[in-house]
Design a protein around this motif. Sequence first.
Motif, short mmCIF file in Angstrom:
data_model
loop_
_atom_site.label_atom_id
_atom_site.label_comp_id
_atom_site.label_asym_id
_atom_site.label_seq_id
_atom_site.Cartn_x
_atom_site.Cartn_y
_atom_site.Cartn_z
N GLY A 21 -20.22 30.95 -86.10
CA GLY A 21 -19.66 30.78 -84.77
C GLY A 21 -18.63 29.66 -84.67
N ALA A 22 -18.04 29.29 -85.81
CA ALA A 22 -17.11 28.17 -85.83
C ALA A 22 -15.68 28.55 -85.44
CB ALA A 22 -17.10 27.53 -87.23
N LEU A 23 -15.38 29.85 -85.51
CA LEU A 23 -14.00 30.28 -85.29
C LEU A 23 -13.90 31.05 -83.97
CD1 LEU A 23 -13.13 31.51 -88.90
CD2 LEU A 23 -12.84 29.21 -87.93
N MET A 24 -13.50 30.37 -82.93
CA MET A 24 -13.48 30.97 -81.59
C MET A 24 -12.70 32.28 -81.54
SD MET A 24 -12.05 29.25 -78.05
CE MET A 24 -13.27 27.96 -77.96
N PHE A 25 -11.55 32.32 -82.20
CA PHE A 25 -10.72 33.53 -82.19
C PHE A 25 -10.61 34.16 -83.59
CE2 PHE A 25 -9.24 31.12 -78.47
CZ PHE A 25 -9.46 32.07 -77.49
N GLN A 26 -11.61 33.88 -84.42
CA GLN A 26 -11.68 34.46 -85.76
C GLN A 26 -10.50 34.07 -86.64
OE1 GLN A 26 -12.47 38.71 -85.44
NE2 GLN A 26 -13.76 38.41 -83.64
N GLN A 27 -9.98 32.86 -86.41
CA GLN A 27 -8.81 32.39 -87.16
C GLN A 27 -9.01 30.95 -87.64
OE1 GLN A 27 -6.17 33.01 -83.74
NE2 GLN A 27 -4.98 34.47 -84.93
N VAL A 28 -8.35 30.63 -88.72
CA VAL A 28 -8.19 29.23 -89.13
C VAL A 28 -6.72 28.89 -88.90
CG1 VAL A 28 -10.06 29.17 -90.81
CG2 VAL A 28 -7.84 30.04 -91.54
N PRO A 29 -6.41 27.59 -88.78
CA PRO A 29 -7.15 26.39 -89.14
C PRO A 29 -8.37 26.11 -88.25
CG PRO A 29 -4.80 25.90 -88.88
CD PRO A 29 -5.04 27.26 -88.32
N VAL A 70 -10.62 22.52 -87.50
CA VAL A 70 -10.71 21.07 -87.72
C VAL A 70 -11.94 20.53 -87.01
CG1 VAL A 70 -9.62 18.82 -87.32
CG2 VAL A 70 -8.21 20.78 -87.97
N GLU A 71 -12.81 19.88 -87.77
CA GLU A 71 -13.96 19.19 -87.20
C GLU A 71 -13.55 17.75 -86.90
OE1 GLU A 71 -17.73 19.68 -89.24
OE2 GLU A 71 -16.88 21.37 -90.37
N ILE A 72 -13.60 17.37 -85.62
CA ILE A 72 -13.18 16.04 -85.21
C ILE A 72 -13.90 15.65 -83.92
CG2 ILE A 72 -11.15 16.99 -83.99
CD1 ILE A 72 -9.61 14.43 -84.71
N ASP A 73 -14.39 14.43 -83.88
CA ASP A 73 -15.05 13.88 -82.68
C ASP A 73 -16.16 14.80 -82.17
OD1 ASP A 73 -13.32 11.75 -82.83
OD2 ASP A 73 -11.92 12.54 -81.34
N GLY A 74 -16.92 15.38 -83.09
CA GLY A 74 -18.03 16.22 -82.69
C GLY A 74 -17.65 17.61 -82.23
N MET A 75 -16.38 17.96 -82.38
CA MET A 75 -15.90 19.27 -81.93
C MET A 75 -15.44 20.10 -83.12
SD MET A 75 -13.60 18.32 -78.58
CE MET A 75 -12.48 17.27 -79.51
N GLN A 76 -15.43 21.40 -82.92
CA GLN A 76 -14.83 22.32 -83.87
C GLN A 76 -13.58 22.90 -83.20
OE1 GLN A 76 -18.27 24.92 -84.62
NE2 GLN A 76 -18.44 24.04 -86.67
N LEU A 77 -12.43 22.35 -83.55
CA LEU A 77 -11.19 22.75 -82.90
C LEU A 77 -10.51 23.86 -83.70
CD1 LEU A 77 -9.52 19.37 -81.82
CD2 LEU A 77 -10.99 20.87 -80.48
N VAL A 78 -10.04 24.88 -82.98
CA VAL A 78 -9.22 25.94 -83.57
C VAL A 78 -7.96 26.07 -82.73
CG1 VAL A 78 -11.15 27.22 -84.58
CG2 VAL A 78 -10.43 27.72 -82.24
N GLN A 79 -7.05 26.93 -83.18
CA GLN A 79 -5.73 27.14 -82.58
C GLN A 79 -4.83 25.93 -82.89
OE1 GLN A 79 -6.54 30.49 -82.26
NE2 GLN A 79 -4.85 30.39 -80.83
N THR A 80 -3.84 26.17 -83.73
CA THR A 80 -3.01 25.10 -84.28
C THR A 80 -2.43 24.17 -83.22
OG1 THR A 80 -2.40 26.62 -86.06
CG2 THR A 80 -1.08 24.62 -85.83
N LYS A 81 -1.87 24.73 -82.17
CA LYS A 81 -1.22 23.90 -81.16
C LYS A 81 -2.23 23.03 -80.42
CE LYS A 81 2.57 27.16 -80.69
NZ LYS A 81 3.15 28.27 -79.90
N ALA A 82 -3.41 23.59 -80.16
CA ALA A 82 -4.45 22.81 -79.50
C ALA A 82 -4.88 21.62 -80.38
CB ALA A 82 -5.67 23.69 -79.20
#
Length: 222
Positions: free
Chosen positions: A48-56, A58-70
């Motif tokens: 469940g780490a990939l919100m939109f089934q895509q990479v990149p 990035v794990e940062i500040d307790g979050m799993q961030l996806v979407q490059t621009k975000a």
Amino acid sequence: MSGKVVLHYFDGRGKMESIRWLLATAGVEFEEVIITKREHYVKLLNDGALMFQQVPLVEIDGMQLVQTKAILNYIAGKYNLYGKDLKERALIDMYSEGTLDLMDLIMLYYFFSEDKQKRLSDIEQKAKERFMPVFEKGLANSDFLVGNQLSRADVHLLEATLMLQELFPTILSTFPKIQAFQERMKALPKISKFLQPGSARKPPCDEVYVKTVKEVFSHLFK
């Protein structure tokens, strides 16, 4: 999830390279989990780490961030690379979007086996006529693209122009402001360190990288 920044991506530039550049400029150390097989990608999906089934990812500040621009927006905001107010941020976004469009053209070039020379010529023409004149004008009376301090727009421009020069070594010959900008940027200690051999900066795309991406994302390259 540890306190360290962790990047999940392939062993190559792709969409993650601009993130590496921003983190390096901010002086943030990070670890990388390299995706080499489809199973690695599927595990991230199943976790469940990939919100939109895509990479990149990035794990940062307790979050799993996806979407490059975000991801880039978050890093820029956290590390004071996003201007002093909303108006500066809007300008930074416009310049940044332009550089990312240019880098996307270069990235995609490596994934096509047909019309390579035509695609190269197209990149060169667009760089000379659409993109570089905008940045040359933006640097006419300032050391930075926006305001009086370093922003993500400057970092992206350095990354993009270095990528261009790998393909077209003399492409900046008619853009003296950008040339001077490059030298100033490369002299900044954290960026200078990132440009040294052995850093986290990735080399230009090669056949191994393309093959790995196509195998991992086999559902997209049928």
